[in-house]
Design a protein around this motif. Sequence first.
Motif, PDB file in Angstrom:
ATOM      1  N   LEU A 119       0.828  -1.203   0.000  1.00  0.00           N
ATOM      2  CA  LEU A 119       0.000   0.000   0.000  1.00  0.00           C
ATOM      3  C   LEU A 119       0.868   1.261   0.000  1.00  0.00           C
ATOM      4  O   LEU A 119       0.426   2.332  -0.421  1.00  0.00           O
ATOM      5  CB  LEU A 119      -0.930   0.008   1.213  1.00  0.00           C
ATOM      6  CG  LEU A 119      -1.981  -1.114   1.267  1.00  0.00           C
ATOM      7  CD1 LEU A 119      -2.740  -1.054   2.581  1.00  0.00           C
ATOM      8  CD2 LEU A 119      -2.942  -1.009   0.087  1.00  0.00           C
ATOM      9  N   GLY A 120       2.103   1.123   0.456  1.00  0.00           N
ATOM     10  CA  GLY A 120       3.010   2.268   0.494  1.00  0.00           C
ATOM     11  C   GLY A 120       3.430   2.791  -0.862  1.00  0.00           C
ATOM     12  O   GLY A 120       3.934   3.922  -0.970  1.00  0.00           O
ATOM     13  N   VAL A 121       3.229   2.000  -1.924  1.00  0.00           N
ATOM     14  CA  VAL A 121       3.624   2.480  -3.265  1.00  0.00           C
ATOM     15  C   VAL A 121       2.787   3.681  -3.683  1.00  0.00           C
ATOM     16  O   VAL A 121       3.144   4.377  -4.648  1.00  0.00           O
ATOM     17  CB  VAL A 121       3.497   1.362  -4.325  1.00  0.00           C
ATOM     18  CG1 VAL A 121       4.347   0.161  -3.951  1.00  0.00           C
ATOM     19  CG2 VAL A 121       2.045   0.952  -4.532  1.00  0.00           C
ATOM     20  N   ALA A 122       1.722   3.959  -2.965  1.00  0.00           N
ATOM     21  CA  ALA A 122       0.905   5.144  -3.260  1.00  0.00           C
ATOM     22  C   ALA A 122       1.733   6.415  -3.169  1.00  0.00           C
ATOM     23  O   ALA A 122       1.412   7.421  -3.809  1.00  0.00           O
ATOM     24  CB  ALA A 122      -0.279   5.213  -2.302  1.00  0.00           C
ATOM     25  N   GLY A 123       2.802   6.365  -2.393  1.00  0.00           N
ATOM     26  CA  GLY A 123       3.648   7.536  -2.232  1.00  0.00           C
ATOM     27  C   GLY A 123       4.327   8.000  -3.508  1.00  0.00           C
ATOM     28  O   GLY A 123       4.733   9.167  -3.616  1.00  0.00           O
ATOM     29  N   PHE A 124       4.464   7.105  -4.481  1.00  0.00           N
ATOM     30  CA  PHE A 124       5.088   7.487  -5.754  1.00  0.00           C
ATOM     31  C   PHE A 124       4.274   8.552  -6.495  1.00  0.00           C
ATOM     32  O   PHE A 124       4.792   9.258  -7.352  1.00  0.00           O
ATOM     33  CB  PHE A 124       5.239   6.262  -6.660  1.00  0.00           C
ATOM     34  CG  PHE A 124       6.367   5.348  -6.259  1.00  0.00           C
ATOM     35  CD1 PHE A 124       7.685   5.785  -6.240  1.00  0.00           C
ATOM     36  CD2 PHE A 124       6.109   4.034  -5.885  1.00  0.00           C
ATOM     37  CE1 PHE A 124       8.723   4.948  -5.874  1.00  0.00           C
ATOM     38  CE2 PHE A 124       7.137   3.177  -5.518  1.00  0.00           C
ATOM     39  CZ  PHE A 124       8.446   3.639  -5.507  1.00  0.00           C
ATOM     40  N   PHE A 125       2.992   8.650  -6.180  1.00  0.00           N
ATOM     41  CA  PHE A 125       2.104   9.551  -6.908  1.00  0.00           C
ATOM     42  C   PHE A 125       1.732  10.794  -6.097  1.00  0.00           C
ATOM     43  O   PHE A 125       0.898  11.581  -6.525  1.00  0.00           O
ATOM     44  CB  PHE A 125       0.819   8.804  -7.294  1.00  0.00           C
ATOM     45  CG  PHE A 125       1.061   7.575  -8.114  1.00  0.00           C
ATOM     46  CD1 PHE A 125       1.064   7.642  -9.497  1.00  0.00           C
ATOM     47  CD2 PHE A 125       1.309   6.350  -7.506  1.00  0.00           C
ATOM     48  CE1 PHE A 125       1.299   6.515 -10.269  1.00  0.00           C
ATOM     49  CE2 PHE A 125       1.551   5.212  -8.267  1.00  0.00           C
ATOM     50  CZ  PHE A 125       1.548   5.297  -9.653  1.00  0.00           C
ATOM     51  N   ALA A 126       2.365  10.967  -4.941  1.00  0.00           N
ATOM     52  CA  ALA A 126       1.965  12.021  -4.010  1.00  0.00           C
ATOM     53  C   ALA A 126       2.023  13.417  -4.622  1.00  0.00           C
ATOM     54  O   ALA A 126       1.188  14.271  -4.318  1.00  0.00           O
ATOM     55  CB  ALA A 126       2.834  11.964  -2.756  1.00  0.00           C
ATOM     56  N   LYS A 127       2.998  13.666  -5.474  1.00  0.00           N
ATOM     57  CA  LYS A 127       3.191  15.012  -6.018  1.00  0.00           C
ATOM     58  C   LYS A 127       2.499  15.223  -7.361  1.00  0.00           C
ATOM     59  O   LYS A 127       2.620  16.289  -7.968  1.00  0.00           O
ATOM     60  CB  LYS A 127       4.677  15.308  -6.146  1.00  0.00           C
ATOM     61  CG  LYS A 127       5.404  15.330  -4.799  1.00  0.00           C
ATOM     62  CD  LYS A 127       6.870  15.674  -4.963  1.00  0.00           C
ATOM     63  CE  LYS A 127       7.568  15.715  -3.607  1.00  0.00           C
ATOM     64  NZ  LYS A 127       9.009  16.057  -3.726  1.00  0.00           N
ATOM     65  N   GLY A 142      -2.622   7.067  -6.515  1.00  0.00           N
ATOM     66  CA  GLY A 142      -1.845   6.228  -5.609  1.00  0.00           C
ATOM     67  C   GLY A 142      -2.683   5.152  -4.965  1.00  0.00           C
ATOM     68  O   GLY A 142      -2.234   4.013  -4.815  1.00  0.00           O
ATOM     69  N   TYR A 143      -3.903   5.496  -4.594  1.00  0.00           N
ATOM     70  CA  TYR A 143      -4.780   4.516  -3.955  1.00  0.00           C
ATOM     71  C   TYR A 143      -5.099   3.371  -4.906  1.00  0.00           C
ATOM     72  O   TYR A 143      -5.042   2.196  -4.516  1.00  0.00           O
ATOM     73  CB  TYR A 143      -6.079   5.192  -3.487  1.00  0.00           C
ATOM     74  CG  TYR A 143      -7.031   4.219  -2.833  1.00  0.00           C
ATOM     75  CD1 TYR A 143      -6.872   3.860  -1.502  1.00  0.00           C
ATOM     76  CD2 TYR A 143      -8.060   3.630  -3.558  1.00  0.00           C
ATOM     77  CE1 TYR A 143      -7.730   2.942  -0.905  1.00  0.00           C
ATOM     78  CE2 TYR A 143      -8.921   2.717  -2.970  1.00  0.00           C
ATOM     79  CZ  TYR A 143      -8.751   2.378  -1.650  1.00  0.00           C
ATOM     80  OH  TYR A 143      -9.593   1.461  -1.063  1.00  0.00           O
ATOM     81  N   ILE A 144      -5.426   3.701  -6.142  1.00  0.00           N
ATOM     82  CA  ILE A 144      -5.771   2.659  -7.121  1.00  0.00           C
ATOM     83  C   ILE A 144      -4.600   1.708  -7.352  1.00  0.00           C
ATOM     84  O   ILE A 144      -4.754   0.484  -7.345  1.00  0.00           O
ATOM     85  CB  ILE A 144      -6.215   3.307  -8.451  1.00  0.00           C
ATOM     86  CG1 ILE A 144      -7.539   4.055  -8.255  1.00  0.00           C
ATOM     87  CG2 ILE A 144      -6.355   2.250  -9.548  1.00  0.00           C
ATOM     88  CD1 ILE A 144      -7.962   4.884  -9.449  1.00  0.00           C
ATOM     89  N   VAL A 145      -3.403   2.277  -7.533  1.00  0.00           N
ATOM     90  CA  VAL A 145      -2.220   1.443  -7.751  1.00  0.00           C
ATOM     91  C   VAL A 145      -1.911   0.618  -6.506  1.00  0.00           C
ATOM     92  O   VAL A 145      -1.513  -0.553  -6.598  1.00  0.00           O
ATOM     93  CB  VAL A 145      -1.012   2.320  -8.132  1.00  0.00           C
ATOM     94  CG1 VAL A 145       0.272   1.495  -8.181  1.00  0.00           C
ATOM     95  CG2 VAL A 145      -1.248   2.993  -9.484  1.00  0.00           C
ATOM     96  N   ALA A 146      -2.091   1.204  -5.329  1.00  0.00           N
ATOM     97  CA  ALA A 146      -1.827   0.487  -4.078  1.00  0.00           C
ATOM     98  C   ALA A 146      -2.739  -0.722  -3.927  1.00  0.00           C
ATOM     99  O   ALA A 146      -2.296  -1.798  -3.514  1.00  0.00           O
ATOM    100  CB  ALA A 146      -1.993   1.433  -2.893  1.00  0.00           C
ATOM    101  N   VAL A 147      -4.009  -0.563  -4.265  1.00  0.00           N
ATOM    102  CA  VAL A 147      -4.957  -1.680  -4.181  1.00  0.00           C
ATOM    103  C   VAL A 147      -4.554  -2.801  -5.138  1.00  0.00           C
ATOM    104  O   VAL A 147      -4.581  -3.982  -4.784  1.00  0.00           O
ATOM    105  CB  VAL A 147      -6.386  -1.198  -4.490  1.00  0.00           C
ATOM    106  CG1 VAL A 147      -7.339  -2.388  -4.619  1.00  0.00           C
ATOM    107  CG2 VAL A 147      -6.877  -0.255  -3.397  1.00  0.00           C
TER     108      VAL A 147
END
Length: 224
Positions: free
Chosen positions: A131-139, A147-152
């Motif tokens: 779920l932490g990969v959502a951070g790649f899309f933060a900016k 980020g949420y969609i990719v994390a799921v």
Amino acid sequence: MFNFMVTSEGGLTTAGYAIAIIAGIVLFLAAICFAGKHSEKHKLTTRQLVFCAVAMALAFVTSYLKIFTLPWGGSVTLCSMLFIVLVANWYGVGTGITVGLAYGILQFIQEPYVLSFFQVCCDYILAFAALGVAGFFAKQSHGLLKGYIVAVIARGAFHALGGYLYWMSYMPDNFPKSLTAIYPIVYNYSYLLAEGIITVIVISIPAVSKALAQVKKAALGTSL
């Protein structure tokens, strides 16, 4: 090797619970250290401690609020994954993954089931850390949503992997062999995508989106 930690039914012994709790505490402290190192001041702050702790607590509490549960494990909860994704969105991939690891330990303590060490890693540790990969899309624009969609999707990949390697061998003898290749994917993504759709709808509501933006500013210590 794991007999002292696991019962014959696949649950945890007293020693198993103790070790899992200690591991969870260690991972949570590591997550807080990551948050501190990635802050602008490069030091641990009370603000980051509070927001990481609150996010994990909310994720854990909402994981009990289940809309429905599947017979072989997995359930649609009240947006529990979102709170780990928020940490990644606030403080980056490293902190998100580490908080996800700690949260995976909590999930394991909550509803443990052990077939093998690697199965535990797939279903609890790696799945929630993903779920932490959502951070790649933060900016990015609409970074929380992307980020949420990719994390799921990333979480589902580890659950499906565990299904292929371990859970399929426990299916009844009359289970259609033709479905073996797709069943772990369909099963795991059925509940993950259902919760994902609900959460995406919720965070897309303008009032909720604005509120989450304000919470992010508070988490980062920027002006509201």
